[in-house]
Design an enzyme around this catalytic site. Structure first.
Site, mmCIF file in Angstrom:
data_model
loop_
_atom_site.group_PDB
_atom_site.id
_atom_site.type_symbol
_atom_site.label_atom_id
_atom_site.label_comp_id
_atom_site.label_asym_id
_atom_site.label_seq_id
_atom_site.Cartn_x
_atom_site.Cartn_y
_atom_site.Cartn_z
ATOM 1 N N TRP A 160 6.834 6.000 7.455
ATOM 2 C CA TRP A 160 6.912 7.442 7.746
ATOM 3 C C TRP A 160 8.230 7.839 8.398
ATOM 4 O O TRP A 160 8.560 9.007 8.450
ATOM 5 C CB TRP A 160 5.759 7.853 8.690
ATOM 6 C CG TRP A 160 5.678 6.979 9.908
ATOM 7 C CD1 TRP A 160 4.894 5.877 10.064
ATOM 8 C CD2 TRP A 160 6.446 7.091 11.113
ATOM 9 N NE1 TRP A 160 5.134 5.287 11.280
ATOM 10 C CE2 TRP A 160 6.076 6.020 11.963
ATOM 11 C CE3 TRP A 160 7.407 7.995 11.570
ATOM 12 C CZ2 TRP A 160 6.633 5.832 13.220
ATOM 13 C CZ3 TRP A 160 7.969 7.799 12.822
ATOM 14 C CH2 TRP A 160 7.577 6.731 13.632
ATOM 15 N N ASN A 161 8.986 6.863 8.973
ATOM 16 C CA ASN A 161 10.106 7.292 9.830
ATOM 17 C C ASN A 161 11.316 7.796 9.045
ATOM 18 O O ASN A 161 12.083 8.608 9.557
ATOM 19 C CB ASN A 161 10.486 6.195 10.835
ATOM 20 C CG ASN A 161 11.082 4.972 10.198
ATOM 21 O OD1 ASN A 161 10.834 4.687 9.028
ATOM 22 N ND2 ASN A 161 11.855 4.229 10.966
ATOM 23 N N LYS A 184 3.345 3.769 -2.929
ATOM 24 C CA LYS A 184 2.376 4.190 -1.915
ATOM 25 C C LYS A 184 3.155 4.600 -0.664
ATOM 26 O O LYS A 184 3.621 3.754 0.095
ATOM 27 C CB LYS A 184 1.402 3.068 -1.553
ATOM 28 C CG LYS A 184 0.199 3.631 -0.803
ATOM 29 C CD LYS A 184 -0.376 2.716 0.236
ATOM 30 C CE LYS A 184 0.343 2.716 1.536
ATOM 31 N NZ LYS A 184 0.306 3.974 2.294
ATOM 32 N N PRO A 185 3.295 5.921 -0.453
ATOM 33 C CA PRO A 185 4.002 6.358 0.761
ATOM 34 C C PRO A 185 3.100 6.225 1.984
ATOM 35 O O PRO A 185 1.888 6.029 1.852
ATOM 36 C CB PRO A 185 4.306 7.829 0.468
ATOM 37 C CG PRO A 185 3.222 8.262 -0.476
ATOM 38 C CD PRO A 185 2.805 7.045 -1.264
ATOM 39 N N SER A 241 6.485 -2.331 9.255
ATOM 40 C CA SER A 241 6.427 -3.234 10.401
ATOM 41 C C SER A 241 6.387 -4.700 9.952
ATOM 42 O O SER A 241 5.920 -5.020 8.855
ATOM 43 C CB SER A 241 5.190 -2.923 11.235
ATOM 44 O OG SER A 241 4.039 -3.135 10.444
ATOM 45 N N GLU A 262 11.847 -5.050 4.245
ATOM 46 C CA GLU A 262 12.706 -4.430 5.261
ATOM 47 C C GLU A 262 11.805 -4.155 6.457
ATOM 48 O O GLU A 262 11.031 -3.191 6.445
ATOM 49 C CB GLU A 262 13.309 -3.129 4.719
ATOM 50 C CG GLU A 262 14.251 -3.332 3.540
ATOM 51 C CD GLU A 262 15.579 -3.991 3.914
ATOM 52 O OE1 GLU A 262 15.885 -4.092 5.106
ATOM 53 O OE2 GLU A 262 16.284 -4.416 2.990
ATOM 54 N N CYS A 296 14.578 1.972 12.561
ATOM 55 C CA CYS A 296 14.526 0.502 12.569
ATOM 56 C C CYS A 296 15.814 -0.129 13.092
ATOM 57 O O CYS A 296 15.785 -1.235 13.622
ATOM 58 C CB CYS A 296 14.219 -0.007 11.173
ATOM 59 S SG CYS A 296 15.444 0.510 9.978
ATOM 60 N N GLU A 394 9.439 -3.675 19.732
ATOM 61 C CA GLU A 394 10.135 -2.437 19.349
ATOM 62 C C GLU A 394 9.515 -1.291 20.149
ATOM 63 O O GLU A 394 8.295 -1.146 20.167
ATOM 64 C CB GLU A 394 9.852 -2.146 17.869
ATOM 65 C CG GLU A 394 10.961 -2.454 16.916
ATOM 66 C CD GLU A 394 10.587 -2.079 15.479
ATOM 67 O OE1 GLU A 394 9.440 -2.294 15.055
ATOM 68 O OE2 GLU A 394 11.474 -1.569 14.785
#
Ligand SMILES: NC(=O)c1ccc[n+]([C@@H]2O[C@H](COP(=O)([O-])OP(=O)(O)OC[C@H]3O[C@@H](n4cnc5c(N)ncnc54)[C@H](O)[C@@H]3O)[C@@H](O)[C@H]2O)c1
Ligand SMILES: O=CCCC(=O)O
Length: 491
Positions: A160-161, A184-185, A241, A262, A296, A394
């Protein structure tokens, strides 16, 4: 005007899934709600797809692949150019949707759309250069060549970021290579992905090349499972994540899929005594507070050498004081709400842990409730130690933790004392030191006296638990191709 009203006036606003070029409900007819983090308002009800919907989308993507893989590089390049133009003509609408569903300040959203579109521009060029190799003659009676072929149908799973940039950084090279996709968002930001689908439809993207399967948090595992379990999907390309990346890695092992991962960052940002303190503070704030600290490659762990520490902290306070908390749709806003209550709870938990273990709050450290229920004050924490959660995990929020160090070797040792290795930053005017530390940092990318490291032409990616593969540049295209060696006998 309510956020829902703003959205419904946008031509690209969609709530249905997009499969085979057709806007459709999930087979179950179920939907899930999308809320605005900055206002708490319900802004949309989006198709809640499950494993069966995903299997249908995979079949469609496979049929489309049989044709798309045979197209010329010119045809693929032309589509990518059209997607670039389509996105840029809808820059404001996409940024508005992101501001509403993710809380991203609109000025940053405008930049993200440009960044996202640049992957289509770049791969429109790279599609024309997907060259193979002619090997030297090893014997007189044979010849050998190597060709590049598309890896196949790809499953794209995105966070989402960066609701549009993380899609196009995958889709650009996938389409350029001749692959098709099921996307798939994130359940937090399906509207940006669907709006992109609408733009792709409008520029004439052939049906089935991109299929968008939206799903609630509850159905995510089903959709992800269907993508991983499918023998047709030959590659999973995931941004998110490290925890979820590991699940997908394990699940993709059964049919030995290609993977691009990623994952989480936790970037070290090291300020050496020779740095320009003012510049270092500006860069630290630009990095750490980008997207309200939810990036990230954000400077997550800030190490400052002893002699420059006090001056750097003073400069940092000045820069933080200039941040503007507010409505993400307001052009002057630089900081907004965090994505959801879980994220806010996690930020508060980490700040509390730091305080309990002896850290001090130099600035902020509280909810900013007058702005909205998911707003947190930009915060500076000093006297941190590496056993605190703000260093181990994080933070993913507007909090900058500082730790003092004495020698270069200890600074590097602490920076590398982490399981992840995405980006790292060095602030120093000593070039020999810059070389030494750049080579010593266990990361995939290094920013020297700058934080704006990410763009279309560079190989973006990490080492250790930050992932596998690279996105962007020619290396990003290669990750969507298979090499095939062909031997010719001449007798
Ligand atoms: N390295 C990079 O390029 C990069 C870029 C952006 C974000 N990130 C990382 O992403 C994280 C933040 O994003 P997030 O909260 O959306 O991450 P997340 O891992 O929770 O979710 C990412 C995606 O995975 C999906 N997902 C969750 N569980 C799943 C499952 N069991 N099966 C299949 N899919 C599943 C989510 O719905 C979402 O679409 C941070 O750790 C950040 O560092 C990394
Ligand atoms: O969250 C990470 C992606 C943003 C970037 O590429 O800089």
């Amino acid at each position: 005007m309510s956020s829902r009203q703003i959205l419904s006036k946008l031509g690209s606003f969609q709530e249905q899934a997009f499969v085979n070029g057709i806007w459709q409900s999930s087979a179950s007819q179920k939907t899930f709600p999308v809320y605005s983090p900055s206002t708490g308002e319900l802004v949309a009800n989006v198709a809640d797809c499950d494993a069966n919907d995903t299997k249908k989308a995979i079949d469609v993507a496979n049929q489309a692949f049989q044709l798309w893989k045979t197209t010329s590089c010119r045809e693929r390049s032309a589509l990518l150019k059209d997607l670039y133009e389509g996105m840029m003509s809808n820059q404001k609408d996409l940024a508005t949707i992101m501001a509403i569903e993710s809380g991203k300040p609109i000025s940053e959203g405008m930049m993200e759309v440009k960044f996202a579109a640049s992957f289509f521009e770049w791969y429109a060029g790279e599609a024309m250069r997907m060259n193979g190799e002619v090997l030297p003659n090893a014997e007189p009676n044979n010849r050998r060549i190597v060709i590049k072929q598309p890896v196949g149908v790809c499953g794209l799973i995105t966070p989402w970021n960066f609701p549009i940039g993380m899609i196009t950084r995958k889709l650009g090279p996938a389409l350029a290579a001749g692959c098709t996709a099921v996307l798939k968002p994130s359940e937090e930001t399906p509207l940006t992905a669907l709006a992109f689908g609408k733009i792709a439809e409008e520029v004439g993207m052939p049906a089935g090349l991109l299929n968008i399967v939206t799903a609630s948090r509850e159905n995510t595992d089903q959709v992800g499972g269907a993508l991983c379990d499918s023998d047709v999907i030959r590659k999973i390309t995931f941004t998110g994540s490290t925890r979820v990346g590991k699940l997908l890695y394990e699940r993709s092992a059964q049919n030995v899929k290609r993977l691009s991962m990623e994952l989480g960052g936790n970037a070290p940002f090291i300020v050496f005594n020779s740095a320009n303190a003012k510049l270092a503070a500006q860069k630290a704030v630009m990095s750490r507070f980008r997207n309200t600290g939810q990036t990230c490659v954000c400077a997550e762990r800030v190490f400052v050498q002893d002699e420059i520490y006090d001056e750097f902290l003073e400069e940092l306070k000045k820069c933080v004081a200039e941040l503007q908390l507010g409505d993400p749709l307001d052009a002057s806003t630089t900081q907004s709400a965090v994505i959801n209550q879980r994220a806010l709870d996690s930020i508060q938990d980490k700040v509390t842990d730091a305080k309990e273990k002896g850290a001090s709050i130099a600035v902020g450290g509280n909810l900013a409730e007058s702005k909205g229920s998911l707003y947190y004050e930009p915060t500076i924490i000093t006297d941190c130690k590496i056993d605190m959660k703000v260093f181990k995990e994080e933070i993913f929020g507007p909090v900058i933790p500082l730790i003092k160090f004495q020698s270069e070797s200890i600074g590097v040792l602490m920076a590398n004392a982490h399981s992840t290795g995405l980006a790292g930053y060095i602030m120093s005017r000593d070039m020999a030191q810059v070389w030494r530390v750049s080579e010593a940092l266990e990361v995939g990318m290094v920013g020297v006296n700058d934080q704006a490291i990410s763009c279309d032409i560079i190989p973006f990616g990490g080492v250790k638990e930050s992932g596998l593969g690279r996105e962007g540049s020619v290396h990003g295209l290669n990750d969507y191709t298979e090499l095939k060696y062909i031997h010719f006998g001449l007798e």
